[in-house]
Design a protein around this motif. Structure first.
Motif, PDB file in Angstrom:
ATOM      1  N   GLU A 136      -6.191   3.795  -6.905  1.00 46.42           N
ATOM      2  CA  GLU A 136      -6.294   4.930  -6.003  1.00 46.42           C
ATOM      3  C   GLU A 136      -5.407   4.677  -4.799  1.00 46.42           C
ATOM      4  OE1 GLU A 136      -9.628   7.408  -3.378  1.00 46.42           O
ATOM      5  OE2 GLU A 136     -10.258   5.896  -4.853  1.00 46.42           O
ATOM      6  N   LEU A 137      -4.390   5.509  -4.626  1.00 44.75           N
ATOM      7  CA  LEU A 137      -3.470   5.375  -3.494  1.00 44.75           C
ATOM      8  C   LEU A 137      -3.971   6.193  -2.323  1.00 44.75           C
ATOM      9  CD1 LEU A 137       0.043   5.792  -5.205  1.00 44.75           C
ATOM     10  CD2 LEU A 137      -1.456   3.777  -5.142  1.00 44.75           C
ATOM     11  N   ASP A 138      -3.806   5.651  -1.100  1.00 42.89           N
ATOM     12  CA  ASP A 138      -4.117   6.469   0.066  1.00 42.89           C
ATOM     13  C   ASP A 138      -2.934   7.375   0.372  1.00 42.89           C
ATOM     14  OD1 ASP A 138      -2.212   5.045   1.548  1.00 42.89           O
ATOM     15  OD2 ASP A 138      -3.682   3.885   2.678  1.00 42.89           O
ATOM     16  N   GLU A 139      -3.015   8.125   1.473  1.00 41.34           N
ATOM     17  CA  GLU A 139      -1.982   9.118   1.764  1.00 41.34           C
ATOM     18  C   GLU A 139      -0.614   8.498   2.022  1.00 41.34           C
ATOM     19  OE1 GLU A 139      -3.994   8.040   5.646  1.00 41.34           O
ATOM     20  OE2 GLU A 139      -4.603   8.457   3.569  1.00 41.34           O
ATOM     21  N   ASP A 149       2.370  12.249  -4.822  1.00 35.33           N
ATOM     22  CA  ASP A 149       2.469  12.770  -3.460  1.00 35.33           C
ATOM     23  C   ASP A 149       1.945  11.757  -2.443  1.00 35.33           C
ATOM     24  OD1 ASP A 149       2.895  14.458  -1.344  1.00 35.33           O
ATOM     25  OD2 ASP A 149       1.059  15.609  -1.652  1.00 35.33           O
ATOM     26  N   VAL A 150       2.860  11.100  -1.723  1.00 38.29           N
ATOM     27  CA  VAL A 150       2.492  10.205  -0.633  1.00 38.29           C
ATOM     28  C   VAL A 150       3.389  10.512   0.555  1.00 38.29           C
ATOM     29  CG1 VAL A 150       1.722   8.355  -2.176  1.00 38.29           C
ATOM     30  CG2 VAL A 150       4.080   8.344  -1.338  1.00 38.29           C
ATOM     31  N   GLU A 151       2.967  10.100   1.733  1.00 40.34           N
ATOM     32  CA  GLU A 151       3.733  10.328   2.958  1.00 40.34           C
ATOM     33  C   GLU A 151       4.067   8.978   3.561  1.00 40.34           C
ATOM     34  OE1 GLU A 151       5.878  12.282   5.656  1.00 40.34           O
ATOM     35  OE2 GLU A 151       4.756  13.302   4.072  1.00 40.34           O
ATOM     36  N   LEU A 152       5.239   8.456   3.231  1.00 41.45           N
ATOM     37  CA  LEU A 152       5.660   7.178   3.787  1.00 41.45           C
ATOM     38  C   LEU A 152       6.013   7.350   5.254  1.00 41.45           C
ATOM     39  CD1 LEU A 152       7.985   5.884   0.934  1.00 41.45           C
ATOM     40  CD2 LEU A 152       5.606   5.267   1.348  1.00 41.45           C
ATOM     41  N   GLU A 153       5.506   6.451   6.090  1.00 41.64           N
ATOM     42  CA  GLU A 153       5.864   6.522   7.497  1.00 41.64           C
ATOM     43  C   GLU A 153       7.331   6.166   7.663  1.00 41.64           C
ATOM     44  OE1 GLU A 153       3.625   2.561   7.068  1.00 41.64           O
ATOM     45  OE2 GLU A 153       3.762   4.485   6.092  1.00 41.64           O
ATOM     46  N   SER A 154       7.875   6.383   8.851  1.00 41.58           N
ATOM     47  CA  SER A 154       9.311   6.241   9.058  1.00 41.58           C
ATOM     48  C   SER A 154       9.717   4.803   9.321  1.00 41.58           C
ATOM     49  CB  SER A 154       9.764   7.118  10.224  1.00 41.58           C
ATOM     50  OG  SER A 154       9.109   6.727  11.410  1.00 41.58           O
ATOM     51  N   GLU A 155       8.997   3.864   8.739  1.00 39.78           N
ATOM     52  CA  GLU A 155       9.403   2.476   8.789  1.00 39.78           C
ATOM     53  C   GLU A 155       9.242   1.888   7.397  1.00 39.78           C
ATOM     54  OE1 GLU A 155       8.276   1.093  13.312  1.00 39.78           O
ATOM     55  OE2 GLU A 155       6.955   0.567  11.678  1.00 39.78           O
ATOM     56  N   ALA A 156      10.213   1.108   6.952  1.00 34.57           N
ATOM     57  CA  ALA A 156      10.132   0.476   5.645  1.00 34.57           C
ATOM     58  C   ALA A 156       9.919  -1.012   5.833  1.00 34.57           C
ATOM     59  CB  ALA A 156      11.428   0.717   4.859  1.00 34.57           C
ATOM     60  N   LEU A 157       8.980  -1.564   5.112  1.00 32.11           N
ATOM     61  CA  LEU A 157       8.671  -2.986   5.187  1.00 32.11           C
ATOM     62  C   LEU A 157       9.384  -3.685   4.049  1.00 32.11           C
ATOM     63  CD1 LEU A 157       6.681  -4.812   6.842  1.00 32.11           C
ATOM     64  CD2 LEU A 157       5.115  -4.589   4.928  1.00 32.11           C
ATOM     65  N   TYR A 158      10.068  -4.786   4.329  1.00 35.03           N
ATOM     66  CA  TYR A 158      10.780  -5.459   3.270  1.00 35.03           C
ATOM     67  C   TYR A 158      10.885  -6.941   3.579  1.00 35.03           C
ATOM     68  CZ  TYR A 158      14.771  -5.664   6.424  1.00 35.03           C
ATOM     69  OH  TYR A 158      15.579  -5.898   7.482  1.00 35.03           O
ATOM     70  N   ALA A 159      11.092  -7.734   2.526  1.00 35.95           N
ATOM     71  CA  ALA A 159      11.262  -9.173   2.704  1.00 35.95           C
ATOM     72  C   ALA A 159      12.696  -9.438   3.096  1.00 35.95           C
ATOM     73  CB  ALA A 159      10.921  -9.907   1.416  1.00 35.95           C
ATOM     74  N   SER A 160      12.905 -10.107   4.212  1.00 38.24           N
ATOM     75  CA  SER A 160      14.261 -10.283   4.729  1.00 38.24           C
ATOM     76  C   SER A 160      15.021 -11.374   4.003  1.00 38.24           C
ATOM     77  CB  SER A 160      14.196 -10.613   6.223  1.00 38.24           C
ATOM     78  OG  SER A 160      13.502 -11.822   6.437  1.00 38.24           O
ATOM     79  N   ASP A 161      14.332 -12.243   3.299  1.00 38.98           N
ATOM     80  CA  ASP A 161      14.995 -13.310   2.553  1.00 38.98           C
ATOM     81  C   ASP A 161      14.621 -13.166   1.096  1.00 38.98           C
ATOM     82  OD1 ASP A 161      15.236 -16.932   2.928  1.00 38.98           O
ATOM     83  OD2 ASP A 161      15.984 -15.591   1.384  1.00 38.98           O
ATOM     84  N   SER A 162      15.577 -12.719   0.247  1.00 41.00           N
ATOM     85  CA  SER A 162      15.275 -12.448  -1.151  1.00 41.00           C
ATOM     86  C   SER A 162      15.258 -13.704  -1.993  1.00 41.00           C
ATOM     87  CB  SER A 162      16.331 -11.481  -1.719  1.00 41.00           C
ATOM     88  OG  SER A 162      17.624 -12.056  -1.662  1.00 41.00           O
ATOM     89  N   ARG A 163      15.600 -14.836  -1.431  1.00 45.50           N
ATOM     90  CA  ARG A 163      15.734 -16.031  -2.258  1.00 45.50           C
ATOM     91  C   ARG A 163      14.402 -16.679  -2.560  1.00 45.50           C
ATOM     92  NH1 ARG A 163      19.367 -19.758   1.222  1.00 45.50           N
ATOM     93  NH2 ARG A 163      17.692 -19.194   2.660  1.00 45.50           N
ATOM     94  N   VAL A 164      13.562 -16.835  -1.581  1.00 45.01           N
ATOM     95  CA  VAL A 164      12.328 -17.576  -1.765  1.00 45.01           C
ATOM     96  C   VAL A 164      11.176 -16.775  -1.190  1.00 45.01           C
ATOM     97  CG1 VAL A 164      11.108 -19.706  -1.303  1.00 45.01           C
ATOM     98  CG2 VAL A 164      13.571 -19.756  -1.615  1.00 45.01           C
TER      99      VAL A 164
END
Length: 245
Positions: A58-61, A124-139
Motif C-alpha cells: 500500500e503506497l501513501d500519497e 497515482d502518486v505526488e512526488l515532492e519537489s526533492e529527489a533522494l538519491y545515493a551520492s556514491d553508486s559504488r558502495v
C-alpha cells in the motif's frame, strides 16, 4: 550483462567488473548473481511503480510503503530471496531508482523504515519537489544520502532516447508522459541511448533544450542519478531529425 552484487566486510555491498571493492580493493564473495539481481530489481521497480496492490503493498500519497512489507513481498515471490538481498539491490542501483528511509537511509522517526521508487510511476502518486538519491553508486553502506532540490543545476541540454518510428508524432506533439506520470529525460547521450534501446535496436537520441524550458518557467526535476522529469516537452524545445531512419 548485469554484474553480480558482492559484499565487502568493511564497506558493504558493491558491484564492479573486476569483483574488487572500489574502496579497499578487496575481493569478496558473491551475494547475488547478476541474473537474480536483475530479477529482483525488475520486481521491486514494478511493485513500487506499477502494481503495488498485486503484491500486497500500500503506497501513501507520495509513493512510500513499509520497507518490511516490500521484503516480505520479495521473499514471497522468490523462494531463494533473503532479507539482505533487498537493501543491497536498493543501495547500489546504478540509476538511483529507489529511495529508503530508516536503516540505510534517513531516519523517519518510526523505526520501521519506508521505501519508494524515485520516479517512473504509472500509479497515482505526488512526488515532492526533492529527489533522494545515493551520492556514491559504488558502495552501498559507504554512500551518503542527500536531497537534490528542484532548482539544483540542470544541464543546458538533456536527452531522450526513442524508436525512429516515434519521430513523426514527437515532431507534431512533443514528448508526453504516455503511461507514466511524467516525461523522463536523461543527463547524457549514453544514458538516453540505453533507454531508447528498450524500444529499438538503433534508437534515435533527441536533444532537449533544457535552458529554454527553464527560461519559460517549465519545471525540470532531478530524480535518481541521470534521470530528470518534467510534465511534458513541447516540440519547440526538441531537436528532432528531419528524416526518419
Amino acid at each position: 550483462m548485469t554484474e553480480p552484487i558482492r559484499t565487502c566486510a568493511a564497506h558493504g555491498p558493491y558491484s564492479s567488473a573486476d569483483g574488487r571493492c572500489p574502496v579497499c580493493d578487496a575481493r569478496s564473495g558473491v551475494l547475488l548473481s547478476g541474473d537474480r539481481r536483475r530479477q529482483l530489481s525488475k520486481f521491486i521497480s514494478g511493485a513500487l511503480r506499477h502494481f503495488p496492490e498485486d503484491v500486497g503493498l500500500e503506497l501513501d500519497e507520495r509513493g512510500w510503503t513499509d520497507y518490511e512489507a516490500l521484503t516480505d513481498a520479495v521473499e514471497w515471490k522468490y523462494d531463494w530471496a533473503e532479507p539482505r538481498h533487498v537493501p543491497a539491490v536498493i543501495a547500489i542501483d546504478p540509476k538511483g531508482r529507489f529511495e529508503r528511509t530508516g536503516a540505510g537511509g534517513i531516519d523517519d522517526g518510526t523505526g520501521n523504515g519506508l521505501v519508494r521508487a524515485s520516479y517512473g510511476h504509472s500509479v497515482d502518486v505526488e512526488l515532492e519537489s526533492e529527489a533522494l538519491y545515493a551520492s556514491d553508486s559504488r558502495v552501498g553502506s559507504a554512500a551518503t544520502h542527500e536531497t537534490e532540490p528542484t532548482d539544483a543545476p540542470v544541464p543546458d541540454e538533456l536527452y531522450h532516447g526513442t524508436a525512429p518510428a516515434n519521430l513523426a508524432s514527437i515532431r507534431e506533439d512533443g514528448l508526453r508522459p504516455m503511461s507514466r506520470q511524467q516525461v523522463h529525460l536523461s543527463g547524457s547521450r549514453e544514458a538516453a541511448r540505453r533507454v531508447g534501446q528498450r524500444h529499438a535496436n538503433d534508437p534515435v537520441v533527441l536533444v532537449v533544450d533544457a535552458t529554454a524550458m527553464l527560461a519559460d518557467d517549465q519545471c525540470i526535476t532531478k530524480r535518481g542519478r541521470e534521470t530528470y522529469t518534467t510534465d511534458a516537452v513541447a516540440p519547440e524545445y526538441i531537436d528532432v531529425p528531419v528524416t526518419e531512419s
